[in-house]
Design a protein around this motif. Structure first.
Motif, PDB file in Angstrom:
ATOM      1  N   GLU A 169      19.711  25.160   0.365  1.00  0.00           N
ATOM      2  CA  GLU A 169      19.934  26.533  -0.098  1.00  0.00           C
ATOM      3  C   GLU A 169      18.699  27.386   0.166  1.00  0.00           C
ATOM      4  N   SER A 170      18.915  28.634   0.525  1.00  0.00           N
ATOM      5  CA  SER A 170      17.804  29.537   0.815  1.00  0.00           C
ATOM      6  C   SER A 170      17.043  29.869  -0.471  1.00  0.00           C
ATOM      7  N   THR A 171      15.721  29.779  -0.387  1.00  0.00           N
ATOM      8  CA  THR A 171      14.851  30.105  -1.511  1.00  0.00           C
ATOM      9  C   THR A 171      13.981  31.292  -1.137  1.00  0.00           C
ATOM     10  N   GLU A 172      13.873  32.255  -2.026  1.00  0.00           N
ATOM     11  CA  GLU A 172      13.027  33.428  -1.764  1.00  0.00           C
ATOM     12  C   GLU A 172      11.674  33.228  -2.428  1.00  0.00           C
ATOM     13  N   PHE A 173      10.619  33.427  -1.649  1.00  0.00           N
ATOM     14  CA  PHE A 173       9.256  33.338  -2.153  1.00  0.00           C
ATOM     15  C   PHE A 173       8.648  34.726  -2.184  1.00  0.00           C
ATOM     16  N   VAL A 174       7.961  35.037  -3.277  1.00  0.00           N
ATOM     17  CA  VAL A 174       7.322  36.338  -3.438  1.00  0.00           C
ATOM     18  C   VAL A 174       5.895  36.133  -3.916  1.00  0.00           C
ATOM     19  N   VAL A 175       4.959  36.822  -3.288  1.00  0.00           N
ATOM     20  CA  VAL A 175       3.574  36.814  -3.743  1.00  0.00           C
ATOM     21  C   VAL A 175       3.093  38.256  -3.836  1.00  0.00           C
ATOM     22  N   HIS A 176       2.381  38.566  -4.920  1.00  0.00           N
ATOM     23  CA  HIS A 176       1.804  39.893  -5.111  1.00  0.00           C
ATOM     24  C   HIS A 176       0.296  39.816  -4.856  1.00  0.00           C
ATOM     25  N   LEU A 177      -0.215  40.756  -4.082  1.00  0.00           N
ATOM     26  CA  LEU A 177      -1.634  40.802  -3.749  1.00  0.00           C
ATOM     27  C   LEU A 177      -2.233  42.104  -4.250  1.00  0.00           C
ATOM     28  N   GLN A 178      -3.439  42.000  -4.798  1.00  0.00           N
ATOM     29  CA  GLN A 178      -4.164  43.191  -5.234  1.00  0.00           C
ATOM     30  C   GLN A 178      -5.631  43.082  -4.832  1.00  0.00           C
ATOM     31  N   PHE A 179      -6.249  44.233  -4.663  1.00  0.00           N
ATOM     32  CA  PHE A 179      -7.686  44.289  -4.410  1.00  0.00           C
ATOM     33  C   PHE A 179      -8.250  45.420  -5.252  1.00  0.00           C
ATOM     34  N   ASP A 180      -9.208  45.074  -6.120  1.00  0.00           N
ATOM     35  CA  ASP A 180      -9.798  46.038  -7.045  1.00  0.00           C
ATOM     36  C   ASP A 180      -8.736  46.743  -7.881  1.00  0.00           C
ATOM     37  N   GLY A 181      -7.733  45.958  -8.301  1.00  0.00           N
ATOM     38  CA  GLY A 181      -6.712  46.484  -9.197  1.00  0.00           C
ATOM     39  C   GLY A 181      -5.632  47.303  -8.547  1.00  0.00           C
ATOM     40  N   LYS A 182      -5.644  47.412  -7.205  1.00  0.00           N
ATOM     41  CA  LYS A 182      -4.631  48.187  -6.492  1.00  0.00           C
ATOM     42  C   LYS A 182      -3.863  47.283  -5.534  1.00  0.00           C
ATOM     43  N   PRO A 183      -2.602  47.616  -5.218  1.00  0.00           N
ATOM     44  CA  PRO A 183      -1.834  46.796  -4.270  1.00  0.00           C
ATOM     45  C   PRO A 183      -2.570  46.644  -2.953  1.00  0.00           C
ATOM     46  N   PHE A 184      -2.641  45.409  -2.466  1.00  0.00           N
ATOM     47  CA  PHE A 184      -3.308  45.108  -1.196  1.00  0.00           C
ATOM     48  C   PHE A 184      -2.253  45.180  -0.093  1.00  0.00           C
ATOM     49  N   GLU A 185      -2.266  46.269   0.635  1.00  0.00           N
ATOM     50  CA  GLU A 185      -1.225  46.555   1.610  1.00  0.00           C
ATOM     51  C   GLU A 185      -1.601  46.131   3.022  1.00  0.00           C
ATOM     52  N   LYS A 186      -0.557  45.939   3.853  1.00  0.00           N
ATOM     53  CA  LYS A 186      -0.683  45.673   5.287  1.00  0.00           C
ATOM     54  C   LYS A 186      -1.530  44.435   5.581  1.00  0.00           C
ATOM     55  N   ALA A 187      -1.434  43.446   4.715  1.00  0.00           N
ATOM     56  CA  ALA A 187      -2.120  42.173   4.962  1.00  0.00           C
ATOM     57  C   ALA A 187      -1.276  41.298   5.879  1.00  0.00           C
ATOM     58  N   GLN A 188      -1.919  40.348   6.520  1.00  0.00           N
ATOM     59  CA  GLN A 188      -1.223  39.348   7.333  1.00  0.00           C
ATOM     60  C   GLN A 188      -0.997  38.126   6.442  1.00  0.00           C
ATOM     61  N   VAL A 189       0.247  37.918   6.043  1.00  0.00           N
ATOM     62  CA  VAL A 189       0.570  36.859   5.084  1.00  0.00           C
ATOM     63  C   VAL A 189       1.536  35.870   5.713  1.00  0.00           C
ATOM     64  N   ARG A 190       1.246  34.584   5.541  1.00  0.00           N
ATOM     65  CA  ARG A 190       2.140  33.527   6.031  1.00  0.00           C
ATOM     66  C   ARG A 190       2.218  32.419   4.988  1.00  0.00           C
ATOM     67  N   TYR A 191       3.398  31.808   4.884  1.00  0.00           N
ATOM     68  CA  TYR A 191       3.580  30.639   4.029  1.00  0.00           C
ATOM     69  C   TYR A 191       3.552  29.380   4.900  1.00  0.00           C
ATOM     70  N   GLU A 192       2.753  28.420   4.498  1.00  0.00           N
ATOM     71  CA  GLU A 192       2.726  27.102   5.151  1.00  0.00           C
ATOM     72  C   GLU A 192       3.397  26.113   4.186  1.00  0.00           C
ATOM     73  N   ILE A 193       4.473  25.459   4.640  1.00  0.00           N
ATOM     74  CA  ILE A 193       5.276  24.609   3.756  1.00  0.00           C
ATOM     75  C   ILE A 193       5.423  23.214   4.366  1.00  0.00           C
ATOM     76  N   TRP A 194       5.265  22.189   3.534  1.00  0.00           N
ATOM     77  CA  TRP A 194       5.467  20.830   4.026  1.00  0.00           C
ATOM     78  C   TRP A 194       5.939  19.911   2.900  1.00  0.00           C
ATOM     79  N   ASN A 195       6.633  18.853   3.324  1.00  0.00           N
ATOM     80  CA  ASN A 195       7.113  17.813   2.422  1.00  0.00           C
ATOM     81  C   ASN A 195       5.996  16.784   2.264  1.00  0.00           C
ATOM     82  N   GLU A 196       5.644  16.456   1.025  1.00  0.00           N
ATOM     83  CA  GLU A 196       4.542  15.515   0.785  1.00  0.00           C
ATOM     84  C   GLU A 196       4.842  14.129   1.349  1.00  0.00           C
ATOM     85  N   GLU A 197       6.113  13.814   1.513  1.00  0.00           N
ATOM     86  CA  GLU A 197       6.475  12.514   2.082  1.00  0.00           C
ATOM     87  C   GLU A 197       6.426  12.531   3.600  1.00  0.00           C
TER      88      GLU A 197
END
Length: 250
Positions: A169-197
């Motif tokens: 099933e599709s899972t949605e991942f969300v991460v919030h980024l801030q810098f000095d208390g303000k939204p950190f915009e236009k960042a290059q963000v990637r999720y790295e995912i792996w099975n421990e087995e």
């Protein structure tokens, strides 16, 4: 026939009115950009051991007090022990006020960070609390950068860990980024995912910034079991941050 037509028209008008009501709930400035959330965090800054620490967050958007926040949660941890943090759900006291309480059984320096999600926006200010004599944290402070993933000063990352993830099933991942208390915009963000087995196979998932400082991606797990997800964040300068989280797939 006329009665059915009249009923359909009535339903359409009700739907249109409901939609207009939702649009009016989103406050925008003169350029049409949503107004930012403003969160005033207040905590008991000095308290005895086992004393009550009161935590309050007043949430506003423009001149309006926000009573309909999706999430207001207080995250608390001891100096140098961010990985052992715990969260306290808030009580909505109306007029934009959200409250909670906690206490500690020993001297120490503690951090309180409130995570507020409302109207498609997110913010997370932070305060400190001294309990008793405050404790000695020289060694912890020296290793703080490594312990908290080497985060640069002023940078904050909040991963909204999904619940009940299921294979296939599709899972949605969300991460919030801030810098000095303000939204950190236009960042290059990637999720790295792996099975421990199967640690030799890592999947890389690109994300979208749908709201300022909020990065979202979907991923479908092929197998059940323990997995790891590492969030990589870069900008067009020298910033490179990451956090690793353990997740369980059913």
């Amino acid at each position: 026939m006329k009665r059915k037509f009249g009923l359909l028209v009535g339903l359409f008008m009700l739907a249109a009115m409901a939609a207009c009501g939702k649009e009016e709930a989103v406050k925008v400035d003169e350029t049409g950009v949503p107004l930012p959330l403003d969160v005033k965090l207040t905590v008991t800054e000095q308290v005895d051991v086992n004393g009550i620490i009161k935590m309050e967050a007043v949430v506003t958007q423009g001149d309006e007090k926000v009573d309909d926040a999706d999430e207001v949660e207080f995250e608390v941890w001891e100096e140098g022990k961010k990985d052992e943090s715990f969260k306290v759900e808030s009580t909505n006291d109306k007029d934009g006020l959200y409250t909670a309480e906690t206490s500690f059984e020993h001297d120490g320096l503690f951090h309180v960070q409130v995570h507020v999600t409302a109207r498609g926006l997110h913010t997370m200010p932070k305060k400190e609390v001294t309990v008793g004599n405050g404790g000695n944290y020289e060694e912890a402070i020296e290793g703080e950068a490594e312990h908290e993933h080497g985060h640069a000063e002023g940078f904050s990352m909040h991963f909204m860990k999904p619940e009940n993830m299921k294979s296939g099933e599709s899972t949605e991942f969300v991460v919030h980024l801030q810098f000095d208390g303000k939204p950190f915009e236009k960042a290059q963000v990637r999720y790295e995912i792996w099975n421990e087995e199967n640690p030799d196979k890592h999947d890389w998932v690109d994300v979208e910034e749908l709201v300022a400082g909020e990065y979202t991606a979907s991923y479908t797990f092929a197998q059940v079991g323990p997995h790891k997800i590492q969030i990589h964040v870069k900008d067009d300068k020298e910033l490179h941050e990451h956090e690793e989280h353990a997740i369980e797939v059913n």
